[in-house]
Design a protein around this motif. Structure first.
Motif, PDB file in Angstrom:
ATOM      1  N   GLU A  92       0.816  -1.213   0.000  1.00  0.00           N
ATOM      2  CA  GLU A  92       0.000   0.000   0.000  1.00  0.00           C
ATOM      3  C   GLU A  92       0.850   1.262   0.000  1.00  0.00           C
ATOM      4  N   VAL A  93       2.105   1.129   0.381  1.00  0.00           N
ATOM      5  CA  VAL A  93       3.026   2.267   0.418  1.00  0.00           C
ATOM      6  C   VAL A  93       4.348   1.845  -0.225  1.00  0.00           C
ATOM      7  N   VAL A  94       4.710   2.512  -1.326  1.00  0.00           N
ATOM      8  CA  VAL A  94       5.920   2.163  -2.062  1.00  0.00           C
ATOM      9  C   VAL A  94       6.804   3.399  -2.214  1.00  0.00           C
ATOM     10  N   LEU A  95       8.077   3.228  -1.922  1.00  0.00           N
ATOM     11  CA  LEU A  95       9.064   4.279  -2.152  1.00  0.00           C
ATOM     12  C   LEU A  95       9.774   3.984  -3.468  1.00  0.00           C
ATOM     13  N   VAL A  96       9.772   4.965  -4.377  1.00  0.00           N
ATOM     14  CA  VAL A  96      10.440   4.823  -5.672  1.00  0.00           C
ATOM     15  C   VAL A  96      11.593   5.818  -5.728  1.00  0.00           C
ATOM     16  N   ILE A  97      12.769   5.329  -6.090  1.00  0.00           N
ATOM     17  CA  ILE A  97      13.979   6.148  -6.130  1.00  0.00           C
ATOM     18  C   ILE A  97      14.585   6.077  -7.528  1.00  0.00           C
ATOM     19  N   GLY A  98      15.109   7.191  -7.999  1.00  0.00           N
ATOM     20  CA  GLY A  98      15.932   7.221  -9.200  1.00  0.00           C
ATOM     21  C   GLY A  98      17.234   7.927  -8.880  1.00  0.00           C
ATOM     22  N   VAL A  99      18.369   7.335  -9.249  1.00  0.00           N
ATOM     23  CA  VAL A  99      19.658   7.930  -8.879  1.00  0.00           C
ATOM     24  C   VAL A  99      20.729   7.488  -9.858  1.00  0.00           C
ATOM     25  N   ASP A 100      21.647   8.369 -10.168  1.00  0.00           N
ATOM     26  CA  ASP A 100      22.850   8.007 -10.910  1.00  0.00           C
ATOM     27  C   ASP A 100      23.919   9.063 -10.727  1.00  0.00           C
ATOM     28  N   LYS A 101      25.152   8.625 -10.895  1.00  0.00           N
ATOM     29  CA  LYS A 101      26.301   9.515 -10.741  1.00  0.00           C
ATOM     30  C   LYS A 101      27.201   9.344 -11.958  1.00  0.00           C
ATOM     31  N   LEU A 102      27.090  10.275 -12.902  1.00  0.00           N
ATOM     32  CA  LEU A 102      27.838  10.165 -14.148  1.00  0.00           C
ATOM     33  C   LEU A 102      29.238  10.763 -14.058  1.00  0.00           C
ATOM     34  N   THR A 103      29.490  11.587 -13.035  1.00  0.00           N
ATOM     35  CA  THR A 103      30.836  12.140 -12.899  1.00  0.00           C
ATOM     36  C   THR A 103      31.859  11.052 -12.585  1.00  0.00           C
ATOM     37  N   GLN A 104      31.411   9.873 -12.199  1.00  0.00           N
ATOM     38  CA  GLN A 104      32.346   8.773 -11.934  1.00  0.00           C
ATOM     39  C   GLN A 104      33.110   8.364 -13.190  1.00  0.00           C
ATOM     40  N   PHE A 105      32.605   8.756 -14.377  1.00  0.00           N
ATOM     41  CA  PHE A 105      33.260   8.372 -15.629  1.00  0.00           C
ATOM     42  C   PHE A 105      34.227   9.432 -16.136  1.00  0.00           C
ATOM     43  N   GLY A 106      34.230  10.594 -15.515  1.00  0.00           N
ATOM     44  CA  GLY A 106      35.205  11.612 -15.873  1.00  0.00           C
ATOM     45  C   GLY A 106      34.922  12.364 -17.157  1.00  0.00           C
ATOM     46  N   GLY A 140      26.017  14.535 -15.477  1.00  0.00           N
ATOM     47  CA  GLY A 140      25.959  15.041 -14.114  1.00  0.00           C
ATOM     48  C   GLY A 140      25.416  13.975 -13.187  1.00  0.00           C
ATOM     49  N   ASP A 141      25.120  14.383 -11.985  1.00  0.00           N
ATOM     50  CA  ASP A 141      24.657  13.484 -10.934  1.00  0.00           C
ATOM     51  C   ASP A 141      23.313  13.987 -10.415  1.00  0.00           C
ATOM     52  N   GLY A 142      22.501  13.061  -9.899  1.00  0.00           N
ATOM     53  CA  GLY A 142      21.226  13.492  -9.350  1.00  0.00           C
ATOM     54  C   GLY A 142      20.467  12.352  -8.715  1.00  0.00           C
ATOM     55  N   ALA A 143      19.438  12.723  -7.976  1.00  0.00           N
ATOM     56  CA  ALA A 143      18.566  11.742  -7.324  1.00  0.00           C
ATOM     57  C   ALA A 143      17.193  12.353  -7.125  1.00  0.00           C
ATOM     58  N   ALA A 144      16.184  11.498  -7.200  1.00  0.00           N
ATOM     59  CA  ALA A 144      14.799  11.915  -6.989  1.00  0.00           C
ATOM     60  C   ALA A 144      14.048  10.758  -6.370  1.00  0.00           C
ATOM     61  N   ALA A 145      12.960  11.054  -5.672  1.00  0.00           N
ATOM     62  CA  ALA A 145      12.165  10.008  -5.027  1.00  0.00           C
ATOM     63  C   ALA A 145      10.711  10.432  -4.951  1.00  0.00           C
ATOM     64  N   VAL A 146       9.823   9.450  -5.051  1.00  0.00           N
ATOM     65  CA  VAL A 146       8.395   9.695  -4.862  1.00  0.00           C
ATOM     66  C   VAL A 146       7.823   8.607  -3.963  1.00  0.00           C
ATOM     67  N   VAL A 147       6.730   8.944  -3.295  1.00  0.00           N
ATOM     68  CA  VAL A 147       6.002   7.982  -2.469  1.00  0.00           C
ATOM     69  C   VAL A 147       4.672   7.685  -3.148  1.00  0.00           C
ATOM     70  N   LEU A 148       4.429   6.407  -3.403  1.00  0.00           N
ATOM     71  CA  LEU A 148       3.169   5.953  -3.985  1.00  0.00           C
ATOM     72  C   LEU A 148       2.337   5.260  -2.914  1.00  0.00           C
ATOM     73  N   VAL A 149       1.022   5.475  -2.968  1.00  0.00           N
ATOM     74  CA  VAL A 149       0.129   4.796  -2.024  1.00  0.00           C
ATOM     75  C   VAL A 149      -1.140   4.364  -2.744  1.00  0.00           C
ATOM     76  N   SER A 150      -1.843   3.431  -2.132  1.00  0.00           N
ATOM     77  CA  SER A 150      -3.143   3.016  -2.640  1.00  0.00           C
ATOM     78  C   SER A 150      -4.179   4.108  -2.360  1.00  0.00           C
ATOM     79  N   ASP A 151      -5.300   4.000  -3.049  1.00  0.00           N
ATOM     80  CA  ASP A 151      -6.382   4.967  -2.848  1.00  0.00           C
ATOM     81  C   ASP A 151      -6.875   4.943  -1.406  1.00  0.00           C
ATOM     82  N   ALA A 152      -7.018   3.743  -0.863  1.00  0.00           N
ATOM     83  CA  ALA A 152      -7.509   3.630   0.513  1.00  0.00           C
ATOM     84  C   ALA A 152      -6.530   4.247   1.501  1.00  0.00           C
ATOM     85  N   TYR A 153      -5.237   4.041   1.282  1.00  0.00           N
ATOM     86  CA  TYR A 153      -4.234   4.591   2.191  1.00  0.00           C
ATOM     87  C   TYR A 153      -4.216   6.116   2.099  1.00  0.00           C
TER      88      TYR A 153
END
Length: 381
Positions: A100-114, A202-215
């Motif tokens: 009923e509650v899901v955390l979704v994350i997106g992340v990457d770090k491209l500076t690691q490649f120079g 570049g580098d970045g991160a984002a996150a969202v919280v998903l829930v059911s309608d009832a929650y």
């Protein structure tokens, strides 16, 4: 069947965070998303994390820092579509009753490649022939100029619009206006594309919280309903491929509109995959914003900016905001969340009610793309 809502979102400014680890990038976004949703780490029942270059157990390395453990965690590599694929998996978890509650994350770090182009799979026969992503899109741009009788200035105008939108976005990597002349005069990358027509690494991160309608109703939270979530893979062919007609995006958009029950004419904004200027023009047509052959007219008449048919990439898109690969699909969802809940500040699309996000993934021999994800959203009732 339940409905799925985003009730919280967070993102860090995109840029070059060379000293940060993957968890260092993502934890602030996660904490912001949880706080805006009004929930605690212990409330999370499932985690999906999209990335391309984070290595093993990226989600686990991130969420252990905020006290989340034991729940199912899935790490998704789908190239540039990784974050959007994680969003699709999180949506499916709720629709199919696993959480009923899901955390979704997106992340990457491209500076690691120079610097330089993104590393692709060396065994791929097209990669072996030098088909890195700027080369692919350079070919698309050359075909566009030939078939549509357009000039390089039309391509440059996409960058001008992106920088104008990004100027109002505190999370964007580039926040200064530019001109058609400056875009065309910037360093050549893959003819006819110049440096300012290519998204920055570049580098970045984002996150969202998903829930059911009832929650959501139990919390009494405002939010954004996910009206459609479509994920497709490409179809390999050894024959001719029309570089201005990416079947995967056409099919994904068609299925998303059918699932949601509304179409492109009902949208107020869209965040689409503008990794290169030509991509935005091609996707205007693939996503149904204008008829085939009219992308240049659609752009130059102002129909894709404020006061037009819909605002395309109010964040500045990948060209201005930046494109940390696996982060981008979730960052698009965060941008949509802010607009549909009236929290987008100076770049707020007036009276925004419905939105689309679109991201493709990967270069692979014989395919338009390896993956494509389209989501449709509307403000929760």
């Amino acid at each position: 069947m339940t409905q799925v809502h985003m009730i919280g979102a967070g993102m860090i400014p995109m840029g070059k965070h060379r000293q940060s680890s993957y968890s260092g990038l993502a934890v602030p976004a996660v904490l912001t998303a949880l706080k805006s949703a009004g929930i605690a780490p212990k409330d999370v029942q499932s985690v999906a994390c999209g990335h391309a270059f984070g290595g093993m157990l990226t989600a686990q390395r991130i969420v252990k820092e905020v006290g989340i453990g034991t729940v199912p965690m899935v790490n998704v590599d789908n190239a540039c579509s990784g974050g959007a694929t994680a969003l699709s998996l999180g949506t499916r978890d709720i629709l199919e009753g696993r959480a009923e509650v899901v955390l979704v994350i997106g992340v990457d770090k491209l500076t690691q490649f120079g610097g330089g182009t993104l590393p692709l799979v060396a065994e791929d026969p097209e990669v072996q022939q030098g088909m890195v992503m700027p080369a692919v899109y350079g070919m698309r741009a050359r075909r566009f100029l030939h078939d549509r009788n357009e000039t390089p200035a039309t391509l440059a105008e996409v960058s001008v619009k992106a920088r104008r939108h990004g100027k109002a976005n505190p999370f964007a990597q580039f926040r200064e206006d530019t001109t058609v002349e400056a875009v065309l005069a910037s360093r050549p990358i893959a003819d006819p594309l110049t440096l300012l027509q290519c998204c920055p690494t570049g580098d970045g991160a984002a996150a969202v919280v998903l829930v059911s309608d009832a929650y959501r109703k139990k919390l009494g939270a405002a939010g954004v309903r996910i009206a459609a979530s479509i994920l497709h893979a490409g179809q390999a062919t050894s024959g001719f491929r029309n570089m201005l007609h990416p079947d995967i995006s056409y099919h994904s958009a068609h299925d998303a509109y059918e699932q949601a029950g509304f179409g492109p004419e009902d949208l107020d904004l869209a965040e689409l995959h503008d990794a290169f200027t030509i991509a935005e023009l091609v996707y205007y047509e693939a996503l149904g914003f204008c008829p085939e052959g009219e992308a240049g007219i659609f752009l130059k008449s102002g129909r894709s900016t404020y006061g037009g048919d819909l605002v395309v990439n109010p964040s500045g898109g990948l060209l201005a905001k930046g494109h940390p690969v696996g982060c981008s699909g979730v960052a698009q969802a965060v941008e949509v969340f802010w607009h549909l809940t009236g929290q987008a500040g100076a770049r707020q699309v007036p009276d925004a009610k419905r939105a689309l996000t679109h991201v493709t993934g990967g270069g692979i021999a014989g395919m338009d793309h390896g993956a494509c994800t389209v989501h449709l959203f509307e403000a929760s009732a």
